[in-house]
Design an enzyme around this catalytic site. Sequence first.
Site, PDB file in Angstrom:
ATOM      1  N   PRO A 170      36.266  30.352  43.347  1.00  0.00           N
ATOM      2  CG  PRO A 170      38.426  30.157  42.605  1.00  0.00           C
ATOM      3  CD  PRO A 170      37.059  30.224  42.158  1.00  0.00           C
ATOM      4  CG  ASN A 171      39.803  30.381  48.237  1.00  0.00           C
ATOM      5  OD1 ASN A 171      39.896  29.461  48.899  1.00  0.00           O
ATOM      6  ND2 ASN A 171      40.881  30.580  46.986  1.00  0.00           N
ATOM      7  NE  ARG A 211      38.877  31.466  58.446  1.00  0.00           N
ATOM      8  CZ  ARG A 211      39.283  30.143  57.976  1.00  0.00           C
ATOM      9  NH1 ARG A 211      39.847  30.058  57.215  1.00  0.00           N
ATOM     10  NH2 ARG A 211      38.547  29.036  58.714  1.00  0.00           N
ATOM     11  CE1 TYR A 226      39.127  39.750  48.149  1.00  0.00           C
ATOM     12  CE2 TYR A 226      40.182  38.281  49.965  1.00  0.00           C
ATOM     13  CZ  TYR A 226      40.082  38.587  48.544  1.00  0.00           C
ATOM     14  OH  TYR A 226      41.307  38.533  47.637  1.00  0.00           O
ATOM     15  CG  ASN A 266      34.394  37.572  42.243  1.00  0.00           C
ATOM     16  OD1 ASN A 266      35.294  37.572  41.816  1.00  0.00           O
ATOM     17  ND2 ASN A 266      34.026  38.144  43.620  1.00  0.00           N
ATOM     18  CB  ALA A 279      42.384  33.227  42.339  1.00  0.00           C
ATOM     19  CG  HIS A 329      43.808  37.036  38.406  1.00  0.00           C
ATOM     20  ND1 HIS A 329      43.310  38.372  38.025  1.00  0.00           N
ATOM     21  CD2 HIS A 329      43.351  36.946  39.725  1.00  0.00           C
ATOM     22  CE1 HIS A 329      42.809  38.786  39.112  1.00  0.00           C
ATOM     23  NE2 HIS A 329      42.904  37.899  40.204  1.00  0.00           N
ATOM     24  CG  ASP A 357      38.151  29.487  25.406  1.00  0.00           C
ATOM     25  OD1 ASP A 357      38.602  30.522  25.217  1.00  0.00           O
ATOM     26  OD2 ASP A 357      39.227  28.355  25.343  1.00  0.00           O
ATOM     27  CD  GLU A 387      36.386  40.635  34.965  1.00  0.00           C
ATOM     28  OE1 GLU A 387      36.411  40.991  33.971  1.00  0.00           O
ATOM     29  OE2 GLU A 387      37.262  40.226  35.835  1.00  0.00           O
ATOM     30  CG  HIS A 438      36.970  41.277  40.437  1.00  0.00           C
ATOM     31  ND1 HIS A 438      37.170  39.827  40.579  1.00  0.00           N
ATOM     32  CD2 HIS A 438      37.009  41.521  39.025  1.00  0.00           C
ATOM     33  CE1 HIS A 438      37.504  39.534  39.336  1.00  0.00           C
ATOM     34  NE2 HIS A 438      37.391  40.323  38.361  1.00  0.00           N
ATOM     35  CG  LEU A 439      33.847  40.779  46.862  1.00  0.00           C
ATOM     36  CD1 LEU A 439      34.209  39.475  47.442  1.00  0.00           C
ATOM     37  CD2 LEU A 439      32.556  41.375  47.547  1.00  0.00           C
ATOM     38  CB  SER A 440      39.516  43.629  46.353  1.00  0.00           C
ATOM     39  OG  SER A 440      39.859  42.777  45.238  1.00  0.00           O
ATOM     40  NE  ARG A 476      43.745  42.496  46.704  1.00  0.00           N
ATOM     41  CZ  ARG A 476      43.330  41.411  46.856  1.00  0.00           C
ATOM     42  NH1 ARG A 476      42.211  41.043  46.299  1.00  0.00           N
ATOM     43  NH2 ARG A 476      43.868  40.312  47.762  1.00  0.00           N
ATOM     44  NE  ARG A 509      45.303  39.567  44.525  1.00  0.00           N
ATOM     45  CZ  ARG A 509      45.091  38.406  45.061  1.00  0.00           C
ATOM     46  NH1 ARG A 509      44.192  37.655  44.420  1.00  0.00           N
ATOM     47  NH2 ARG A 509      45.587  37.751  46.018  1.00  0.00           N
TER      48      ARG A 509
END
Length: 158
Positions: free
Chosen positions: A13-14, A21, A26, A77, A80, A83, A90, A101, A103-105, A110, A114
């Site tokens: 998501p996002n 943005r 990011y 990725n 959210a 978390h 599953d 896995e 992640h950008l950040s 953070r 997270r």
Amino acid sequence: VTSSFNILVLHGPNLNLLGLREPEIYGSTTLAEIDTMLARVAGSLECQVSCFQSNHEGALLDAIHGARGDCQGILINAGAYTHTSLALRDGLVGVGLPVVEVHLSNLYKREVFRHHSHIAPIALGQISGFGAESYRLGLQALIHHLRETSAGSAGMAG
Ligand code: CA2
């Protein structure tokens, strides 16, 4: 003879907002640019990627189930959902494909919420904090793993 693999790349998501943005967190690279870069990296390793983004947990889960039979590994990725989602964890366990896995950040720089990932304990590994490069590194690591573990098995393509 080089092994060829299909990798499912999932963006949660996002992540469709990437580059549009919050570039200070990011980066300014768009998701389309990341997907193009991954296709190029995969091609240079004689592999393919299928990239999919959704803001819906169930759609991501359907894509994970769909990877069974078609793909040999999953680069994810989960945004959210990393978390929060036991369902994605599953599902990843359920299809039994190796998972990396990304992640950008850097999650650990953070907020504390997270710092925990439901996916990390079932992944081969996690790459976090390198922006779009996290995806490249993750893809390379996943393909390397598949090559190391598939010699003489169904992963061989000629
Ligand atoms: O660092 C990552 O890759 C994250 O998975 C990104 C998620 C966040 O919830 C995770 O904790 C870490 C959020 C993605 C939001 O992406 C945006 C991009 C541009 C503008 C707004 C949000």
